[in-house]
Design a protein around this motif. Structure first.
Motif, PDB file in Angstrom:
ATOM      1  N   MET A   1      22.846 -49.659  15.770  1.00 33.48           N
ATOM      2  CA  MET A   1      22.073 -49.078  16.618  1.00 33.48           C
ATOM      3  C   MET A   1      20.742 -48.102  15.936  1.00 33.48           C
ATOM      4  SD  MET A   1      21.530 -47.491  19.472  1.00 33.48           S
ATOM      5  CE  MET A   1      22.946 -47.035  20.709  1.00 33.48           C
ATOM      6  N   VAL A   2      20.819 -47.787  14.731  1.00 34.78           N
ATOM      7  CA  VAL A   2      19.824 -47.317  13.909  1.00 34.78           C
ATOM      8  C   VAL A   2      18.646 -48.292  13.979  1.00 34.78           C
ATOM      9  CG1 VAL A   2      19.146 -46.023  11.865  1.00 34.78           C
ATOM     10  CG2 VAL A   2      21.317 -45.654  12.662  1.00 34.78           C
ATOM     11  N   LYS A   3      18.906 -49.456  13.529  1.00 28.70           N
ATOM     12  CA  LYS A   3      17.712 -50.304  13.693  1.00 28.70           C
ATOM     13  C   LYS A   3      17.045 -50.440  14.841  1.00 28.70           C
ATOM     14  CE  LYS A   3      16.777 -55.323  12.492  1.00 28.70           C
ATOM     15  NZ  LYS A   3      17.164 -56.457  12.286  1.00 28.70           N
ATOM     16  N   MET A   4      17.797 -50.498  16.053  1.00 25.32           N
ATOM     17  CA  MET A   4      17.157 -50.557  17.280  1.00 25.32           C
ATOM     18  C   MET A   4      16.463 -49.043  17.463  1.00 25.32           C
ATOM     19  SD  MET A   4      18.915 -51.404  21.210  1.00 25.32           S
ATOM     20  CE  MET A   4      19.922 -49.946  21.059  1.00 25.32           C
ATOM     21  N   LYS A   5      16.991 -48.076  17.142  1.00 33.42           N
ATOM     22  CA  LYS A   5      16.379 -46.702  17.361  1.00 33.42           C
ATOM     23  C   LYS A   5      14.979 -46.745  16.535  1.00 33.42           C
ATOM     24  CE  LYS A   5      16.435 -41.804  16.658  1.00 33.42           C
ATOM     25  NZ  LYS A   5      15.011 -41.638  16.642  1.00 33.42           N
ATOM     26  N   ASN A   6      15.017 -47.191  15.195  1.00 31.96           N
ATOM     27  CA  ASN A   6      13.876 -47.143  14.395  1.00 31.96           C
ATOM     28  C   ASN A   6      12.787 -48.092  15.011  1.00 31.96           C
ATOM     29  OD1 ASN A   6      14.874 -45.612  12.494  1.00 31.96           O
ATOM     30  ND2 ASN A   6      15.744 -47.025  11.189  1.00 31.96           N
ATOM     31  N   ASP A   7      13.109 -49.351  15.589  1.00 27.08           N
ATOM     32  CA  ASP A   7      12.220 -50.189  16.101  1.00 27.08           C
ATOM     33  C   ASP A   7      11.554 -49.457  17.633  1.00 27.08           C
ATOM     34  OD1 ASP A   7      10.568 -52.492  17.071  1.00 27.08           O
ATOM     35  OD2 ASP A   7      12.633 -53.213  18.345  1.00 27.08           O
ATOM     36  N   TYR A   8      12.411 -49.069  18.284  1.00 33.96           N
ATOM     37  CA  TYR A   8      11.953 -48.560  19.811  1.00 33.96           C
ATOM     38  C   TYR A   8      11.183 -47.087  19.581  1.00 33.96           C
ATOM     39  CZ  TYR A   8      14.401 -51.738  22.390  1.00 33.96           C
ATOM     40  OH  TYR A   8      14.952 -52.847  22.964  1.00 33.96           O
ATOM     41  N   ASP A   9      11.459 -46.305  18.005  1.00 37.93           N
ATOM     42  CA  ASP A   9      10.673 -44.991  17.806  1.00 37.93           C
ATOM     43  C   ASP A   9       9.100 -45.326  17.737  1.00 37.93           C
ATOM     44  OD1 ASP A   9      12.669 -43.446  17.650  1.00 37.93           O
ATOM     45  OD2 ASP A   9      12.667 -43.147  15.794  1.00 37.93           O
ATOM     46  N   SER A  10       8.792 -46.855  17.604  1.00 41.83           N
ATOM     47  CA  SER A  10       7.240 -47.102  17.406  1.00 41.83           C
ATOM     48  C   SER A  10       6.798 -47.199  18.949  1.00 41.83           C
ATOM     49  CB  SER A  10       6.998 -48.622  16.766  1.00 41.83           C
ATOM     50  OG  SER A  10       7.624 -49.617  17.649  1.00 41.83           O
ATOM     51  N   THR A  27      27.006 -53.179  24.950  1.00 37.37           N
ATOM     52  CA  THR A  27      27.719 -54.126  24.648  1.00 37.37           C
ATOM     53  C   THR A  27      27.278 -54.739  23.273  1.00 37.37           C
ATOM     54  OG1 THR A  27      28.978 -54.358  26.735  1.00 37.37           O
ATOM     55  CG2 THR A  27      29.663 -55.831  24.640  1.00 37.37           C
ATOM     56  N   PHE A  28      27.883 -54.526  22.124  1.00 34.02           N
ATOM     57  CA  PHE A  28      27.484 -55.043  20.853  1.00 34.02           C
ATOM     58  C   PHE A  28      28.152 -56.376  20.636  1.00 34.02           C
ATOM     59  CE2 PHE A  28      26.109 -50.819  20.825  1.00 34.02           C
ATOM     60  CZ  PHE A  28      24.721 -50.707  20.141  1.00 34.02           C
ATOM     61  N   LYS A  29      27.581 -57.629  20.323  1.00 34.48           N
ATOM     62  CA  LYS A  29      28.274 -58.733  20.127  1.00 34.48           C
ATOM     63  C   LYS A  29      27.580 -59.533  19.036  1.00 34.48           C
ATOM     64  CE  LYS A  29      29.957 -59.261  25.032  1.00 34.48           C
ATOM     65  NZ  LYS A  29      30.001 -60.082  26.030  1.00 34.48           N
ATOM     66  N   LYS A  30      28.789 -60.357  18.362  1.00 34.24           N
ATOM     67  CA  LYS A  30      28.209 -61.469  17.144  1.00 34.24           C
ATOM     68  C   LYS A  30      28.563 -62.502  17.783  1.00 34.24           C
ATOM     69  CE  LYS A  30      28.309 -61.756  12.326  1.00 34.24           C
ATOM     70  NZ  LYS A  30      28.743 -61.278  11.205  1.00 34.24           N
ATOM     71  N   PHE A  51      19.368 -58.058  16.870  1.00 34.50           N
ATOM     72  CA  PHE A  51      19.513 -57.430  15.668  1.00 34.50           C
ATOM     73  C   PHE A  51      19.250 -58.228  14.420  1.00 34.50           C
ATOM     74  CE2 PHE A  51      22.061 -54.462  18.226  1.00 34.50           C
ATOM     75  CZ  PHE A  51      21.114 -53.186  17.722  1.00 34.50           C
ATOM     76  N   GLU A  52      20.018 -59.539  14.595  1.00 34.65           N
ATOM     77  CA  GLU A  52      19.947 -60.333  13.534  1.00 34.65           C
ATOM     78  C   GLU A  52      20.215 -61.703  14.065  1.00 34.65           C
ATOM     79  OE1 GLU A  52      23.475 -59.740  10.916  1.00 34.65           O
ATOM     80  OE2 GLU A  52      22.811 -57.638  10.507  1.00 34.65           O
ATOM     81  N   GLY A  53      19.515 -62.722  13.332  1.00 35.50           N
ATOM     82  CA  GLY A  53      19.400 -64.264  13.954  1.00 35.50           C
ATOM     83  C   GLY A  53      18.541 -64.608  14.716  1.00 35.50           C
ATOM     84  N   LEU A  54      18.427 -65.936  15.177  1.00 37.89           N
ATOM     85  CA  LEU A  54      17.545 -66.466  16.127  1.00 37.89           C
ATOM     86  C   LEU A  54      18.028 -66.933  17.255  1.00 37.89           C
ATOM     87  CD1 LEU A  54      15.360 -68.651  13.582  1.00 37.89           C
ATOM     88  CD2 LEU A  54      14.801 -66.301  14.243  1.00 37.89           C
ATOM     89  N   GLU A  98      23.611 -67.644  13.675  1.00 34.54           N
ATOM     90  CA  GLU A  98      24.641 -66.829  14.160  1.00 34.54           C
ATOM     91  C   GLU A  98      23.640 -65.503  14.566  1.00 34.54           C
ATOM     92  OE1 GLU A  98      27.229 -64.273  11.083  1.00 34.54           O
ATOM     93  OE2 GLU A  98      28.303 -66.122  11.622  1.00 34.54           O
ATOM     94  N   CYS A  99      24.057 -64.744  15.363  1.00 31.36           N
ATOM     95  CA  CYS A  99      23.326 -63.467  15.991  1.00 31.36           C
ATOM     96  C   CYS A  99      24.360 -62.441  16.184  1.00 31.36           C
ATOM     97  CB  CYS A  99      22.850 -63.946  17.175  1.00 31.36           C
ATOM     98  SG  CYS A  99      21.519 -65.420  17.343  1.00 31.36           S
ATOM     99  N   MET A 100      23.603 -61.286  15.999  1.00 28.76           N
ATOM    100  CA  MET A 100      24.172 -59.856  16.386  1.00 28.76           C
ATOM    101  C   MET A 100      23.142 -59.472  17.513  1.00 28.76           C
ATOM    102  SD  MET A 100      26.436 -57.759  15.999  1.00 28.76           S
ATOM    103  CE  MET A 100      26.966 -56.268  16.040  1.00 28.76           C
ATOM    104  N   VAL A 101      23.925 -59.138  18.630  1.00 25.39           N
ATOM    105  CA  VAL A 101      22.766 -58.397  19.831  1.00 25.39           C
ATOM    106  C   VAL A 101      23.590 -57.288  20.586  1.00 25.39           C
ATOM    107  CG1 VAL A 101      21.916 -60.806  20.369  1.00 25.39           C
ATOM    108  CG2 VAL A 101      23.921 -60.024  21.314  1.00 25.39           C
ATOM    109  N   ALA A 102      22.939 -56.678  21.071  1.00 26.89           N
ATOM    110  CA  ALA A 102      23.293 -55.343  21.839  1.00 26.89           C
ATOM    111  C   ALA A 102      22.904 -55.702  23.416  1.00 26.89           C
ATOM    112  CB  ALA A 102      22.429 -54.102  21.760  1.00 26.89           C
ATOM    113  N   GLU A 103      23.879 -56.032  24.177  1.00 25.66           N
ATOM    114  CA  GLU A 103      23.685 -56.535  25.651  1.00 25.66           C
ATOM    115  C   GLU A 103      23.892 -55.359  26.422  1.00 25.66           C
ATOM    116  OE1 GLU A 103      25.536 -61.127  25.148  1.00 25.66           O
ATOM    117  OE2 GLU A 103      26.719 -59.529  25.967  1.00 25.66           O
ATOM    118  N   PHE A 104      22.801 -55.616  27.428  1.00 30.19           N
ATOM    119  CA  PHE A 104      22.615 -54.345  28.647  1.00 30.19           C
ATOM    120  C   PHE A 104      22.331 -55.310  30.158  1.00 30.19           C
ATOM    121  CE2 PHE A 104      19.126 -51.605  30.254  1.00 30.19           C
ATOM    122  CZ  PHE A 104      20.042 -50.492  30.191  1.00 30.19           C
TER     123      PHE A 104
END
Length: 185
Positions: A1-10, A27-30, A51-54, A98-104
């Protein structure tokens, strides 16, 4: 979540406490490599923060499947045409690694706009960023092959992890041409 916040702070700074209010809507999923997130026979109803992966966007044709775009970390991943029109098309989203995402979900999108006012404004700014990135991808098709290849590396920093066959699909160039361009780099 902090990584997403740091990105969106821009785009717009929102206090961390308010991001905690956003958590119930995400929803956070791998996902393992080669997971179909959205198939050509599906209607897209989820947008994802990567967050991670392609993740690859693939065009499904009768004779084969062609990669059309690669999403890298910090991208918003969605088949926006299907999402907007609530219709099926010939595009699939498949995890490239392999990916890590937040789904909305679309349903939660409406609730967030209604209930979390700062995120409505951030959503507009995210939408502008998505539109700008999409324009960079569409620009590829107007460039000459050498310029197309160079431009792709600028807009997709993780391209070194992508199979040459898929780079060919993205650039709409034969493998021989892409191989020559790679050697020159």
């Amino acid at each position: 979540m902090v990584k997403m916040k740091n990105d969106y702070d821009s785009l717009m700074v929102i206090p961390l406490e308010e991001y905690l209010e956003l958590m119930p809507y995400l929803t956070f999923k791998k996902y393992p490599k080669n997971t179909v997130l959205k198939g050509a026979s599906d209607v897209e109803s989820v947008s994802r923060y990567l967050f991670e992966g392609l993740i690859g966007l693939f065009e499904n044709r009768e004779e084969d499947t062609v990669c059309r775009r690669i999403y890298c970390p910090n991208d918003t991943v969605c088949d926006f045409d299907s999402y907007l029109n609530r219709a099926k098309n010939n595009l699939s989203l498949i995890t490239y690694t392999e990916c890590m995402v937040a789904e909305f979900t679309q349903e939660n999108e409406v609730l967030v706009i209604k209930n979390l006012k700062n995120f409505a404004e951030l959503g507009l700014k995210i939408n502008h960023r998505i539109t700008s990135r999409d324009a960079q991808w569409k620009k590829l098709y107007w460039l000459e092959p050498v310029q197309r290849y160079d431009h792709l590396y600028r807009i997709c920093p993780c391209l070194g992890e992508v199979k040459i066959k898929d780079v060919c699909g993205i650039l709409n160039l034969p493998e021989r041409t892409v191989s020559r361009l790679r050697v020159k780099k």
